[in-house]
Design a protein around this motif. Structure first.
Motif, mmCIF file in Angstrom:
data_model
loop_
_atom_site.group_PDB
_atom_site.id
_atom_site.type_symbol
_atom_site.label_atom_id
_atom_site.label_comp_id
_atom_site.label_asym_id
_atom_site.label_seq_id
_atom_site.Cartn_x
_atom_site.Cartn_y
_atom_site.Cartn_z
ATOM 1 N N GLN A 41 0.830 -1.201 0.000
ATOM 2 C CA GLN A 41 0.000 0.000 0.000
ATOM 3 C C GLN A 41 0.870 1.259 0.000
ATOM 4 O OE1 GLN A 41 -2.361 -0.512 3.505
ATOM 5 N NE2 GLN A 41 -3.566 -2.204 2.659
ATOM 6 N N GLU A 42 1.883 1.269 0.859
ATOM 7 C CA GLU A 42 2.751 2.436 0.959
ATOM 8 C C GLU A 42 3.549 2.640 -0.329
ATOM 9 O OE1 GLU A 42 5.083 1.660 4.420
ATOM 10 O OE2 GLU A 42 3.473 2.206 5.818
ATOM 11 N N ALA A 43 4.043 1.534 -0.912
ATOM 12 C CA ALA A 43 4.812 1.651 -2.153
ATOM 13 C C ALA A 43 3.929 2.141 -3.297
ATOM 14 C CB ALA A 43 5.447 0.302 -2.496
ATOM 15 N N TYR A 44 2.689 1.686 -3.325
ATOM 16 C CA TYR A 44 1.733 2.112 -4.357
ATOM 17 C C TYR A 44 1.507 3.622 -4.294
ATOM 18 C CZ TYR A 44 -2.888 2.450 -6.647
ATOM 19 O OH TYR A 44 -3.956 2.802 -7.435
ATOM 20 N N VAL A 45 1.241 4.122 -3.098
ATOM 21 C CA VAL A 45 1.022 5.559 -2.932
ATOM 22 C C VAL A 45 2.288 6.337 -3.282
ATOM 23 C CG1 VAL A 45 0.491 7.390 -1.278
ATOM 24 C CG2 VAL A 45 -0.800 5.255 -1.221
ATOM 25 N N ASP A 46 3.441 5.862 -2.798
ATOM 26 C CA ASP A 46 4.700 6.558 -3.067
ATOM 27 C C ASP A 46 4.993 6.616 -4.563
ATOM 28 O OD1 ASP A 46 5.137 7.007 -0.395
ATOM 29 O OD2 ASP A 46 6.568 5.365 -0.136
ATOM 30 N N PHE A 47 4.774 5.513 -5.262
ATOM 31 C CA PHE A 47 5.063 5.478 -6.689
ATOM 32 C C PHE A 47 4.197 6.483 -7.447
ATOM 33 C CE2 PHE A 47 4.900 4.007 -11.038
ATOM 34 C CZ PHE A 47 6.197 3.602 -11.289
ATOM 35 N N CYS A 48 2.923 6.503 -7.131
ATOM 36 C CA CYS A 48 2.008 7.435 -7.814
ATOM 37 C C CYS A 48 2.337 8.878 -7.484
ATOM 38 C CB CYS A 48 0.565 7.110 -7.444
ATOM 39 S SG CYS A 48 0.017 5.485 -8.009
ATOM 40 N N ARG A 49 2.728 9.138 -6.234
ATOM 41 C CA ARG A 49 3.060 10.500 -5.819
ATOM 42 C C ARG A 49 4.329 10.985 -6.509
ATOM 43 N NH1 ARG A 49 6.526 12.133 -2.022
ATOM 44 N NH2 ARG A 49 6.692 10.021 -1.168
ATOM 45 N N LEU A 50 5.345 10.124 -6.590
ATOM 46 C CA LEU A 50 6.627 10.529 -7.159
ATOM 47 C C LEU A 50 6.621 10.572 -8.680
ATOM 48 C CD1 LEU A 50 8.971 8.498 -4.788
ATOM 49 C CD2 LEU A 50 8.708 10.982 -4.837
ATOM 50 N N SER A 51 5.788 9.791 -9.314
ATOM 51 C CA SER A 51 5.784 9.715 -10.776
ATOM 52 C C SER A 51 4.689 10.541 -11.444
ATOM 53 C CB SER A 51 5.620 8.258 -11.229
ATOM 54 O OG SER A 51 4.316 7.784 -10.941
ATOM 55 N N SER A 52 3.661 10.929 -10.696
ATOM 56 C CA SER A 52 2.484 11.604 -11.270
ATOM 57 C C SER A 52 1.889 10.800 -12.423
ATOM 58 C CB SER A 52 2.844 13.017 -11.754
ATOM 59 O OG SER A 52 3.183 13.849 -10.680
ATOM 60 N N CYS A 53 1.910 9.471 -12.289
ATOM 61 C CA CYS A 53 1.424 8.613 -13.373
ATOM 62 C C CYS A 53 -0.096 8.659 -13.512
ATOM 63 C CB CYS A 53 1.880 7.171 -13.153
ATOM 64 S SG CYS A 53 1.311 6.422 -11.623
ATOM 65 N N PHE A 54 -0.804 9.128 -12.480
ATOM 66 C CA PHE A 54 -2.256 9.271 -12.578
ATOM 67 C C PHE A 54 -2.602 10.716 -12.920
ATOM 68 C CE2 PHE A 54 -3.153 5.515 -9.499
ATOM 69 C CZ PHE A 54 -2.949 4.625 -10.534
#
Length: 230
Positions: A41-54
């Motif tokens: 869960q934490e990695a999912y949120v971190d990845f989306c936050r750092l990459s702006s993929c959404f």
């Protein structure tokens, strides 16, 4: 308020990041399902936050005499973190002169009075014959916004799961292997997983900046930060 709101993208097919936990159990002897899922869960949120993929564009139809327009999320279980661009009629609007943002659970764009639509309605055409020949297409506001999953979220679009699922696993393993005093602790392996995580983030960030269609993955992104992983 009777506004009609339309999104450029159709609703994504949703899956669960928790499905990734099944392939991690054998690599983490003694780790509980709760520990693995929390790291995912934490990695999912971190990845989306750092990459702006959404990063998505919303098409919002402007209404007669209306100034306030909610900006909905595109990904279930996420929130609108930021609005990066607003356009009307092909013209990029400038805040705070052309619009303001009211922050809330669903942010609202409040356009300046000069952008309020005052056009002929169907009722006008019916009551005034001189308007019968006038046709007006709906005027659209194009909003580019970045969604970020809420803490604890496991719901992800299937395309994300397929494209970046292994990156989320790598981010989770960085956290888990980096724990001290655990049966699965492994500093060397944590560094290997960190390289995988950073490579995937770099790829996602490049896609996000240079996406040619300006749709998913087109947001402006801040400097990469991996300090929170170890």
């Amino acid at each position: 308020m009777s506004n009609s709101f339309e999104q450029e993208q159709s609703a994504p097919e949703i899956t669960s990041i928790a499905m990734l936990a099944e392939g991690m159990v054998l690599r983490l002897p003694g780790a509980t399902d709760i520990e693995i899922r929390k790291a995912l869960q934490e990695a999912y949120v971190d990845f989306c936050r750092l990459s702006s993929c959404f990063t998505f564009r919303r098409e919002i139809e402007l209404e007669k005499d209306e100034r306030d327009y909610p900006v909905p999320t595109h990904v279930p279980g996420a929130y609108v973190d930021s609005i990066t661009e607003v356009r009307i009629g092909g013209r990029k609007l400038v805040a705070p002169f052309d619009y303001e943002i009211e922050v809330g659970s669903t942010p609202i764009i409040r356009v300046a009075e000069r952008h309020i639509i005052d056009f002929i309605t169907e009722r006008d055409r019916a009551s005034r014959p001189e308007f019968h020949a006038i046709s007006r297409k709906p005027r659209m506001m194009i909003v580019t916004a970045i969604d970020i999953p809420k803490p604890g979220s496991e719901r992800a679009p299937r395309w994300f799961y397929a494209k970046y699922g292994e990156a989320v696993v790598a981010g989770a393993l960085v956290k888990l292997f980096g724990m001290t005093g655990k049966p699965w602790s492994d500093g060397v392996q944590a560094q290997h997983e960190l390289v995988r995580w950073e490579n995937a983030l770099t790829e996602a960030r490049v896609r996000s900046v240079y996406a040619p269609d300006g749709g998913s993955g087109s947001g402006a992104i801040s400097a990469l930060d991996t300090s929170g992983l170890l």
